[in-house]
Scaffold this motif. Structure first.
Motif, PDB file in Angstrom:
ATOM      1  N   LYS A   1       0.829  -1.212   0.000  1.00  0.00           N
ATOM      2  CA  LYS A   1       0.000   0.000   0.000  1.00  0.00           C
ATOM      3  C   LYS A   1       0.862   1.260   0.000  1.00  0.00           C
TER       4      LYS A   1
ATOM      5  N   ILE B   1       1.877   2.165  -3.457  1.00  0.00           N
ATOM      6  CA  ILE B   1       0.762   2.693  -4.236  1.00  0.00           C
ATOM      7  C   ILE B   1       0.584   4.182  -3.933  1.00  0.00           C
ATOM      8  N   GLU B   2       0.805   4.546  -2.671  1.00  0.00           N
ATOM      9  CA  GLU B   2       0.665   5.944  -2.255  1.00  0.00           C
ATOM     10  C   GLU B   2       1.875   6.803  -2.612  1.00  0.00           C
TER      11      GLU B   2
END
Length: 233
Positions: free
Chosen positions: A147, A150-151
């Motif tokens: 995650k 992705i950020e």
């Protein structure tokens, strides 16, 4: 993880480490003539970490070692990789077993964010302001690790200027992250990863060779390092 923490070479299997804790007093302003000077104190706790020995060995035929040029180097690299991985796991478990002085409930900077990178910024700001350390290594379990990247596109400028490493580490519980200043988490190395080739038992009569990897090292994660780590949700 083993490669990212600083190594301190020591020449004795017994070492004594002084850990600072309990800072008292402040220097809030200049001292006026005739006024009392600022008293600041700390506690020094001595620890004597024990050198742990990590070993592994491989048996191989003498002919294979002689006839295939790359085999010796290949086995040496396998031994180094496997030993480094084992040491990294033990150190990772030790890190997440600590009780940091900075936890989620104590964060003040940017706590209204909703992303992992919002948390990274808040932890960094508070650790720098409150404790005087800058986290330069972040450990995530697999879901948070994926995650975070992705950020990352929205945070690339901040990420690049801080010169930090983010790695996946299974010692970290899902839903939590670790941020630490690696300078406060050294590994004390008495014997670095060493590869030796020799015979044992009936190796000679069976035309076998034993290749052994060994390392002796210690760590001591107490005292001031508790100000240089965040481990929480």
């Amino acid at each position: 993880l083993y490669d990212l923490l600083p190594k301190i070479k020591v020449d004795s299997k017994t070492i004594v480490i002084t850990n600072e804790s309990g800072d008292d007093g402040t220097i809030a302003a200049a001292t006026a003539e005739g006024a009392a000077k600022n008293q600041i104190d700390k506690d020094d706790a001595v620890s004597t970490p024990t050198m742990a020995k990590y070993t592994a060995f491989v048996k191989i035929s003498r002919e294979m070692l002689d006839d295939i040029p790359f085999v010796s180097n290949q086995i040496s690299e396998v031994l180094r990789r496997r030993l480094s991985k084992a040491i990294s796991t033990i150190i990772g478990d030790a890190i997440v077993g600590l009780t940091p002085n900075l936890v989620a409930a104590g964060l003040t900077a940017g706590t209204t964010g909703t992303t992992i990178f919002d948390c990274i910024k808040a932890v960094t700001a508070d650790m720098e302001l409150i404790n005087g350390y800058t986290p330069n290594l972040w450990l995530f379990n697999q879901p948070e690790y994926a995650k975070a990247y992705i950020e990352a596109n929205n945070n690339s400028t901040w990420f690049d200027t801080k010169d930090v490493n983010i790695i996946g580490n299974r010692s970290v519980a899902v839903g939590k992250i670790v941020g630490l200043d690696t300078s406060m988490f050294p590994i004390y190395v008495y014997k670095d990863l060493d590869i030796q080739i020799g015979y044992e038992n009936d190796d000679f009569t069976k035309n076998l060779v034993t290749i052994r990897g060994e390392s002796r090292l210690a760590h001591s994660f107490v005292g001031n390092c508790l100000d240089a780590i965040y481990y929480d949700t």
